[in-house]
Design an enzyme around this catalytic site. Structure first.
Site, short mmCIF file in Angstrom:
data_model
loop_
_atom_site.label_atom_id
_atom_site.label_comp_id
_atom_site.label_asym_id
_atom_site.label_seq_id
_atom_site.Cartn_x
_atom_site.Cartn_y
_atom_site.Cartn_z
N SER A 1 0.83 -1.22 0.00
CA SER A 1 0.00 0.00 0.00
C SER A 1 0.86 1.26 0.00
CB SER A 1 -0.97 0.01 1.19
OG SER A 1 -0.26 0.07 2.41
N HIS A 2 2.15 1.16 0.37
CA HIS A 2 3.00 2.35 0.41
C HIS A 2 4.31 2.16 -0.36
CE1 HIS A 2 -0.10 3.44 3.21
NE2 HIS A 2 0.30 4.69 3.07
N PHE B 1 2.86 11.20 2.26
CA PHE B 1 2.20 10.04 1.65
C PHE B 1 2.76 8.72 2.17
CE2 PHE B 1 6.11 10.09 -0.60
CZ PHE B 1 6.36 8.75 -0.82
N ALA C 1 4.90 5.51 4.42
CA ALA C 1 4.90 4.66 5.61
C ALA C 1 5.88 5.24 6.63
CB ALA C 1 5.33 3.25 5.23
N LEU C 2 5.60 5.02 7.91
CA LEU C 2 6.46 5.60 8.95
C LEU C 2 7.55 4.67 9.45
CD1 LEU C 2 3.90 7.60 11.16
CD2 LEU C 2 5.19 8.34 9.15
N ASP D 1 4.07 -0.40 13.01
CA ASP D 1 3.63 0.78 12.27
C ASP D 1 2.24 0.51 11.75
OD1 ASP D 1 3.35 3.02 10.69
OD2 ASP D 1 4.71 2.32 9.10
N GLY E 1 -4.70 3.50 1.80
CA GLY E 1 -4.01 2.85 0.67
C GLY E 1 -4.48 1.41 0.48
N GLU E 2 -4.75 0.74 1.58
CA GLU E 2 -5.20 -0.65 1.53
C GLU E 2 -6.59 -0.72 0.90
OE1 GLU E 2 -2.91 -2.81 2.53
OE2 GLU E 2 -4.18 -4.53 2.09
N LYS F 1 -10.98 2.95 21.62
CA LYS F 1 -9.55 3.01 21.99
C LYS F 1 -8.72 3.54 20.82
CE LYS F 1 -10.12 -0.74 25.28
NZ LYS F 1 -9.70 -2.05 25.77
N LEU G 1 6.01 -11.31 16.54
CA LEU G 1 6.26 -9.89 16.76
C LEU G 1 5.84 -9.13 15.52
CD1 LEU G 1 9.83 -9.94 18.41
CD2 LEU G 1 7.60 -9.75 19.54
P1 NDP Z 1 -0.88 -3.36 8.89
O1 NDP Z 1 -2.22 -3.62 9.47
O2 NDP Z 1 -0.52 -4.03 7.62
O3 NDP Z 1 0.25 -3.71 9.94
C1 NDP Z 1 0.31 -3.06 11.15
C2 NDP Z 1 1.46 -3.52 12.00
O4 NDP Z 1 1.04 -4.68 12.72
C3 NDP Z 1 2.72 -3.93 11.25
O5 NDP Z 1 3.83 -3.57 12.01
C4 NDP Z 1 2.54 -5.46 11.13
O6 NDP Z 1 3.74 -6.16 10.94
C5 NDP Z 1 1.91 -5.78 12.46
N1 NDP Z 1 1.11 -6.99 12.42
C6 NDP Z 1 0.21 -7.38 11.49
N2 NDP Z 1 -0.33 -8.56 11.83
C7 NDP Z 1 0.24 -8.94 12.99
C8 NDP Z 1 0.10 -10.08 13.84
N3 NDP Z 1 -0.73 -11.06 13.56
N4 NDP Z 1 0.86 -10.13 14.98
C9 NDP Z 1 1.72 -9.13 15.27
N5 NDP Z 1 1.88 -8.04 14.50
C10 NDP Z 1 1.16 -7.94 13.37
O7 NDP Z 1 -0.68 -1.77 8.73
P2 NDP Z 1 -1.69 -0.67 8.21
O8 NDP Z 1 -2.40 -1.20 7.01
O9 NDP Z 1 -2.49 -0.13 9.33
O10 NDP Z 1 -0.66 0.44 7.74
C11 NDP Z 1 0.15 0.21 6.60
C12 NDP Z 1 1.10 1.34 6.37
O11 NDP Z 1 0.36 2.49 6.01
C13 NDP Z 1 1.94 1.76 7.57
O12 NDP Z 1 3.29 1.63 7.17
C14 NDP Z 1 1.58 3.21 7.82
O13 NDP Z 1 2.65 4.04 8.20
C15 NDP Z 1 1.04 3.62 6.46
N6 NDP Z 1 0.12 4.73 6.60
C16 NDP Z 1 0.55 5.98 6.27
C17 NDP Z 1 -0.29 7.06 6.43
C18 NDP Z 1 0.16 8.45 6.16
O14 NDP Z 1 -0.60 9.37 6.34
N7 NDP Z 1 1.37 8.69 5.75
C19 NDP Z 1 -1.66 6.91 6.90
C20 NDP Z 1 -1.99 5.55 7.25
C21 NDP Z 1 -1.13 4.50 7.09
P3 NDP Z 1 4.07 -6.83 9.49
O15 NDP Z 1 4.33 -5.67 8.57
O16 NDP Z 1 5.24 -7.69 9.72
O17 NDP Z 1 2.83 -7.60 9.10
O1 PYC Z 2 -2.94 4.86 3.51
O2 PYC Z 2 -4.15 6.04 4.89
C1 PYC Z 2 -3.25 5.93 4.06
C2 PYC Z 2 -2.48 7.13 3.69
C3 PYC Z 2 -2.81 8.42 3.85
C4 PYC Z 2 -1.77 9.18 3.35
C5 PYC Z 2 -0.85 8.34 2.89
N1 PYC Z 2 -1.27 7.08 3.11
#
Ligand code: NDP
Ligand code: PYC
Length: 338
Positions: free
Chosen positions: A47-48, A121, A123-124, A178, A187-188, A230, A305
């Site tokens: 997604s990123h 835009f 990932a952190l 993250d 993005g997802e 939460k 983890l």
């Molecule tokens: P995910 O739900 O894919 O993953 C979230 C975190 O949880 C990851 O560290 C992941 O590790 C971990 N995780 C997932 N499943 C498990 C599990 N079963 N047990 C333990 N840990 C788990 O992330 P999101 O879809 O919420 O976010 C994706 C990206 O989007 C992030 O990098 C975020 O920074 C980015 N984003 C950026 C935004 C922006 O404004 N710039 C806004 C929103 C999101 P693993 O990767 O190993 O699965």
């Molecule tokens: O995936 O939510 C998201 C996002 C917003 C800005 C960049 N990515």
């Protein structure tokens, strides 16, 4: 016939840099953006990864973003660095400010970097892992656009507001998580829409406030926070710490500033670095051992983890020196090249 295409890691970088430069980003911006896009693609964070070039180039076409903005860095206080991205993408400002943030955290035990006036835009996790790579713990957060309803609400007020944390470990990858504070990152949802797949239940509501699994209806309606009230409270905290606290915009204000245009969110970011040496009174080895006991106790139960999937993907993709992306995405990316 396969619906994916395989690119070498060098081809990922080349594709990203050339698209960014063809679309008005200077070479230093193109490089710092590509560092993060290539890292995400290498770790199968779809997604990123390359997908986000669509958002970067779309934002550039709208005209508010600066592809050549020079960030300015201010040593604001013993533990505070301010970086003004001057209307560019956040990443060049981050690269420019990071050495001073690290120096201050190592000198004072804790330091914060506020990045202002940035389009964002990315990932952190690559950002907090730059801190754990030098022995610091790091926490980062940003607002985005007001796509997400607060728990109990029916309309977008909060951003997808990601929270990332990284903890350095000896001889192995850091402990990093993250995640968006919404059920799904925006993005997802976009990837589900492109693939024509229904969303799981509980991710979004449509514009009338009814539950939906249709990705387009979700994008036209509101996304939901994870963990009900939460996640909602955490998301509000991120609005405050990366918004009013650092004199920058909330997700709602970012959305208003976009004025209906589909551009990357425009706001600030806060990154906090913690020095284990100063904060533990120099007792790092013993405390690292205690942290390792905690991780071992989690893993021994069969739990995983966060970032484990990502590290495994990285290992696999580094060995094959390649990644797979959807053909539809590749074709859309080729259309962005001159
Ligand atoms: P995910 O739900 O894919 O993953 C979230 C975190 O949880 C990851 O560290 C992941 O590790 C971990 N995780 C997932 N499943 C498990 C599990 N079963 N047990 C333990 N840990 C788990 O992330 P999101 O879809 O919420 O976010 C994706 C990206 O989007 C992030 O990098 C975020 O920074 C980015 N984003 C950026 C935004 C922006 O404004 N710039 C806004 C929103 C999101 P693993 O990767 O190993 O699965
Ligand atoms: O995936 O939510 C998201 C996002 C917003 C800005 C960049 N990515």
């Amino acid at each position: 016939m396969s619906d994916t295409i395989t690119l070498s890691l060098a081809e990922v970088r080349e594709l990203s840099e050339s698209i960014l430069m063809d679309n008005g980003f200077s070479d230093d911006h193109a490089k710092s953006i590509t560092d993060v896009i290539a890292a995400c693609q290498q770790d199968d964070c779809h997604s990123h990864g390359l997908f986000r070039l669509l958002m970067c180039t779309q934002s550039m076409k709208i005209g508010r973003i600066s592809g050549s903005a020079k960030p300015t860095i201010v040593d604001a206080a013993p533990s505070v660095v301010k970086a003004d991205a001057s209307g560019g993408i956040s990443l060049l400002a981050l690269d420019a400010a990071l050495p001073l943030l690290i120096e201050k955290a190592k000198k004072n035990g804790i330091a914060a970097l506020a990045i202002n006036h940035c389009f964002h835009f990315s990932a952190l996790w690559p950002e907090v892992e730059k801190l754990s790579a030098v022995g610091l713990a790091g926490l980062a957060m940003v607002p985005s656009h007001a796509w997400v309803a607060p728990a109990g609400g029916k309309r977008g007020t909060l951003g997808t507001n990601p929270l990332a944390f990284s903890w350095p470990r000896q001889g192995t990858n850091p402990f990093t998580f993250d995640f968006a504070t919404s059920q799904f990152a925006r993005g997802e949802i976009e990837l589900y829409r492109r693939a024509g797949k229904p969303l799981p239940e509980g991710v979004a509501i449509d514009k009338d406030g009814n539950p939906t699994t249709d990705a387009q209806a979700a994008m036209d309606g509101s996304m939901l926070t994870f963990g009900d009230y939460k996640g909602s409270a955490l998301s509000i905290m991120i609005e405050l710490l990366a918004g009013p606290l650092i004199d920058d915009l909330t997700s709602k204000e970012s959305m208003e500033a976009a004025n209906g245009q589909p551009e990357a969110p425009y706001h600030g970011e806060i990154i906090i670095a913690f020095d284990p040496n100063l904060l533990s009174g120099g007792n790092v080895p013993a405390n690292n051992d205690r942290a390792e006991r905690l991780f071992a106790d989690i893993i021994e139960q069969g739990a995983r983890l966060p970032s484990q999937r990502r590290y495994q993907a990285r290992e696999r993709n580094l060995v094959r020196n390649a990644v797979d992306i959807p053909k539809t995405l590749y074709n859309d990316l080729l259309k962005l090249k001159n």
